[in-house]
Design a protein around this motif. Structure first.
Motif, PDB file in Angstrom:
ATOM      1  N   ARG A   1       0.833  -1.207   0.000  1.00  0.00           N
ATOM      2  CA  ARG A   1       0.000   0.000   0.000  1.00  0.00           C
ATOM      3  C   ARG A   1       0.866   1.255   0.000  1.00  0.00           C
ATOM      4  O   ARG A   1       0.494   2.255  -0.583  1.00  0.00           O
ATOM      5  CB  ARG A   1      -0.912   0.008   1.232  1.00  0.00           C
ATOM      6  N   TRP A   2       2.024   1.211   0.696  1.00  0.00           N
ATOM      7  CA  TRP A   2       2.874   2.384   0.819  1.00  0.00           C
ATOM      8  C   TRP A   2       4.326   1.956   0.695  1.00  0.00           C
ATOM      9  O   TRP A   2       4.727   0.925   1.212  1.00  0.00           O
ATOM     10  CB  TRP A   2       2.658   3.081   2.168  1.00  0.00           C
ATOM     11  N   LEU A   3       5.104   2.783   0.028  1.00  0.00           N
ATOM     12  CA  LEU A   3       6.527   2.524  -0.141  1.00  0.00           C
ATOM     13  C   LEU A   3       7.319   3.754   0.264  1.00  0.00           C
ATOM     14  O   LEU A   3       6.887   4.889   0.005  1.00  0.00           O
ATOM     15  CB  LEU A   3       6.860   2.204  -1.602  1.00  0.00           C
ATOM     16  N   VAL A   4       8.469   3.522   0.878  1.00  0.00           N
ATOM     17  CA  VAL A   4       9.422   4.600   1.132  1.00  0.00           C
ATOM     18  C   VAL A   4      10.636   4.291   0.279  1.00  0.00           C
ATOM     19  O   VAL A   4      11.244   3.237   0.409  1.00  0.00           O
ATOM     20  CB  VAL A   4       9.804   4.701   2.624  1.00  0.00           C
ATOM     21  N   GLU A   5      10.956   5.214  -0.620  1.00  0.00           N
ATOM     22  CA  GLU A   5      12.111   5.068  -1.505  1.00  0.00           C
ATOM     23  C   GLU A   5      13.278   5.845  -0.927  1.00  0.00           C
ATOM     24  O   GLU A   5      13.143   6.993  -0.539  1.00  0.00           O
ATOM     25  CB  GLU A   5      11.777   5.623  -2.896  1.00  0.00           C
ATOM     26  N   ARG A   6      14.419   5.190  -0.865  1.00  0.00           N
ATOM     27  CA  ARG A   6      15.654   5.882  -0.486  1.00  0.00           C
ATOM     28  C   ARG A   6      16.391   6.134  -1.785  1.00  0.00           C
ATOM     29  O   ARG A   6      16.811   5.212  -2.455  1.00  0.00           O
ATOM     30  CB  ARG A   6      16.503   5.055   0.462  1.00  0.00           C
ATOM     31  N   ARG A   7      16.498   7.408  -2.141  1.00  0.00           N
ATOM     32  CA  ARG A   7      17.087   7.770  -3.423  1.00  0.00           C
ATOM     33  C   ARG A   7      18.595   7.656  -3.394  1.00  0.00           C
ATOM     34  O   ARG A   7      19.237   7.961  -2.402  1.00  0.00           O
ATOM     35  CB  ARG A   7      16.677   9.192  -3.784  1.00  0.00           C
ATOM     36  N   VAL A   8      19.159   7.212  -4.494  1.00  0.00           N
ATOM     37  CA  VAL A   8      20.606   7.171  -4.653  1.00  0.00           C
ATOM     38  C   VAL A   8      21.065   8.602  -4.872  1.00  0.00           C
ATOM     39  O   VAL A   8      20.599   9.282  -5.787  1.00  0.00           O
ATOM     40  CB  VAL A   8      21.008   6.286  -5.857  1.00  0.00           C
ATOM     41  N   GLN A   9      21.925   9.070  -4.010  1.00  0.00           N
ATOM     42  CA  GLN A   9      22.384  10.450  -4.098  1.00  0.00           C
ATOM     43  C   GLN A   9      23.645  10.532  -4.940  1.00  0.00           C
ATOM     44  O   GLN A   9      24.574   9.755  -4.757  1.00  0.00           O
ATOM     45  CB  GLN A   9      22.657  11.017  -2.704  1.00  0.00           C
ATOM     46  N   VAL A  10      23.643  11.443  -5.864  1.00  0.00           N
ATOM     47  CA  VAL A  10      24.790  11.699  -6.728  1.00  0.00           C
ATOM     48  C   VAL A  10      25.370  13.037  -6.299  1.00  0.00           C
ATOM     49  O   VAL A  10      24.604  13.977  -6.041  1.00  0.00           O
ATOM     50  CB  VAL A  10      24.340  11.748  -8.206  1.00  0.00           C
ATOM     51  N   PRO A  11      26.701  13.139  -6.200  1.00  0.00           N
ATOM     52  CA  PRO A  11      27.285  14.421  -5.805  1.00  0.00           C
ATOM     53  C   PRO A  11      26.746  15.566  -6.665  1.00  0.00           C
ATOM     54  O   PRO A  11      26.660  15.450  -7.884  1.00  0.00           O
ATOM     55  CB  PRO A  11      28.784  14.209  -6.037  1.00  0.00           C
ATOM     56  N   GLY A  12      26.323  16.619  -6.018  1.00  0.00           N
ATOM     57  CA  GLY A  12      25.779  17.772  -6.711  1.00  0.00           C
ATOM     58  C   GLY A  12      24.288  17.699  -6.970  1.00  0.00           C
ATOM     59  O   GLY A  12      23.673  18.667  -7.373  1.00  0.00           O
ATOM     60  N   GLN A  13      23.685  16.539  -6.732  1.00  0.00           N
ATOM     61  CA  GLN A  13      22.241  16.384  -6.951  1.00  0.00           C
ATOM     62  C   GLN A  13      21.495  16.913  -5.745  1.00  0.00           C
ATOM     63  O   GLN A  13      21.880  16.682  -4.616  1.00  0.00           O
ATOM     64  CB  GLN A  13      21.906  14.904  -7.157  1.00  0.00           C
ATOM     65  N   GLU A  14      20.425  17.621  -6.005  1.00  0.00           N
ATOM     66  CA  GLU A  14      19.619  18.171  -4.927  1.00  0.00           C
ATOM     67  C   GLU A  14      18.317  17.402  -4.836  1.00  0.00           C
ATOM     68  O   GLU A  14      17.940  16.686  -5.741  1.00  0.00           O
ATOM     69  CB  GLU A  14      19.335  19.641  -5.204  1.00  0.00           C
ATOM     70  N   GLY A  15      17.615  17.586  -3.742  1.00  0.00           N
ATOM     71  CA  GLY A  15      16.315  16.963  -3.583  1.00  0.00           C
ATOM     72  C   GLY A  15      16.281  16.062  -2.368  1.00  0.00           C
ATOM     73  O   GLY A  15      17.306  15.790  -1.734  1.00  0.00           O
ATOM     74  N   PRO A  16      15.087  15.582  -2.030  1.00  0.00           N
ATOM     75  CA  PRO A  16      14.933  14.775  -0.819  1.00  0.00           C
ATOM     76  C   PRO A  16      15.615  13.411  -0.947  1.00  0.00           C
ATOM     77  O   PRO A  16      15.705  12.843  -2.041  1.00  0.00           O
ATOM     78  CB  PRO A  16      13.412  14.608  -0.702  1.00  0.00           C
ATOM     79  N   LEU A  17      16.085  12.914   0.183  1.00  0.00           N
ATOM     80  CA  LEU A  17      16.695  11.593   0.220  1.00  0.00           C
ATOM     81  C   LEU A  17      15.620  10.506   0.231  1.00  0.00           C
ATOM     82  O   LEU A  17      15.804   9.441  -0.326  1.00  0.00           O
ATOM     83  CB  LEU A  17      17.576  11.471   1.467  1.00  0.00           C
ATOM     84  N   LEU A  18      14.479  10.788   0.875  1.00  0.00           N
ATOM     85  CA  LEU A  18      13.393   9.814   0.990  1.00  0.00           C
ATOM     86  C   LEU A  18      12.155  10.322   0.267  1.00  0.00           C
ATOM     87  O   LEU A  18      11.803  11.495   0.382  1.00  0.00           O
ATOM     88  CB  LEU A  18      13.047   9.583   2.464  1.00  0.00           C
ATOM     89  N   LEU A  19      11.494   9.417  -0.463  1.00  0.00           N
ATOM     90  CA  LEU A  19      10.236   9.741  -1.122  1.00  0.00           C
ATOM     91  C   LEU A  19       9.186   8.726  -0.694  1.00  0.00           C
ATOM     92  O   LEU A  19       9.449   7.527  -0.696  1.00  0.00           O
ATOM     93  CB  LEU A  19      10.370   9.691  -2.644  1.00  0.00           C
ATOM     94  N   VAL A  20       8.000   9.211  -0.343  1.00  0.00           N
ATOM     95  CA  VAL A  20       6.892   8.332   0.015  1.00  0.00           C
ATOM     96  C   VAL A  20       6.019   8.165  -1.229  1.00  0.00           C
ATOM     97  O   VAL A  20       5.697   9.137  -1.910  1.00  0.00           O
ATOM     98  CB  VAL A  20       6.070   8.920   1.184  1.00  0.00           C
ATOM     99  N   HIS A  21       5.670   6.896  -1.526  1.00  0.00           N
ATOM    100  CA  HIS A  21       4.889   6.554  -2.708  1.00  0.00           C
ATOM    101  C   HIS A  21       3.692   5.702  -2.314  1.00  0.00           C
ATOM    102  O   HIS A  21       3.718   5.001  -1.302  1.00  0.00           O
ATOM    103  CB  HIS A  21       5.704   5.674  -3.677  1.00  0.00           C
ATOM    104  N   ARG A  22       2.673   5.692  -3.179  1.00  0.00           N
ATOM    105  CA  ARG A  22       1.645   4.662  -3.100  1.00  0.00           C
ATOM    106  C   ARG A  22       2.310   3.356  -3.507  1.00  0.00           C
ATOM    107  O   ARG A  22       3.296   3.347  -4.246  1.00  0.00           O
ATOM    108  CB  ARG A  22       0.509   4.960  -4.075  1.00  0.00           C
TER     109      ARG A  22
END
Length: 164
Positions: free
Chosen positions: A94-115
């Protein structure tokens, strides 16, 4: 180098043998049990791509994920695989938490909540209950997915008497 040494990493390392015989070091994002009983591993490697930065072409890191069978994967000594997210074919969370692969210089959240049925998940994922998804969504390093926008459905799930 172990995953503990990689501050931006999200999972343990594995050696993947490619069809042409090359061995690559890849990070394990998840494993999946298929309908036929076989296991597959989603792994990510970092390649290079070109990017125009202020009118100058530069090579920048570009994570690429792919699925590999266990016969192509060799564990790396000292890595802990016990926390690798595991899914089964035909089972939608029902719900997923994604841990994003961080690339040097990339901005944005580390975790994303998804359906749970969102097709835009790219990093490692963890199936969570509505309470945990909401807790993650409140973190300063987290955000909701811009594609599936789970916040309203999550609030409704938390307010229902039988939250899955």
């Amino acid at each position: 180098m172990t995953s503990a040494d990689d501050k931006d990493g999200v999972g343990p390392w594995v050696t993947v043998r490619l069809p042409d015989g090359q061995d690559l070091r890849a990070m394990v994002l998840q494993r999946r049990l298929e309908h036929d009983g076989s296991w597959w591993y989603e792994v990510v490697i970092t390649l290079l791509e070109r990017d125009n930065v202020h009118g100058v072409m530069k090579a920048v890191p570009a994570p690429v994920s792919f699925w590999a069978p266990p016969a192509a994967c060799t564990p790396v000594e000292g890595e802990d695989y016990s926390l690798v997210p595991t899914t089964r074919a035909g089972h939608a969370a029902r719900w997923l938490v994604e841990r994003r692969v961080q690339v040097p210089g990339q901005e944005g959240p580390l975790l994303l909540v998804h359906r749970g049925d969102c097709g835009s998940v790219r990093g490692s994922r963890e199936e969570v209950d509505p309470q945990r998804a909401w807790q993650v969504l409140q973190r300063p390093d987290a955000a909701q997915c811009a594609v599936c926008r789970p916040e309203r459905a999550l609030i409704a799930a938390l307010q229902s008497p039988r939250s899955p």
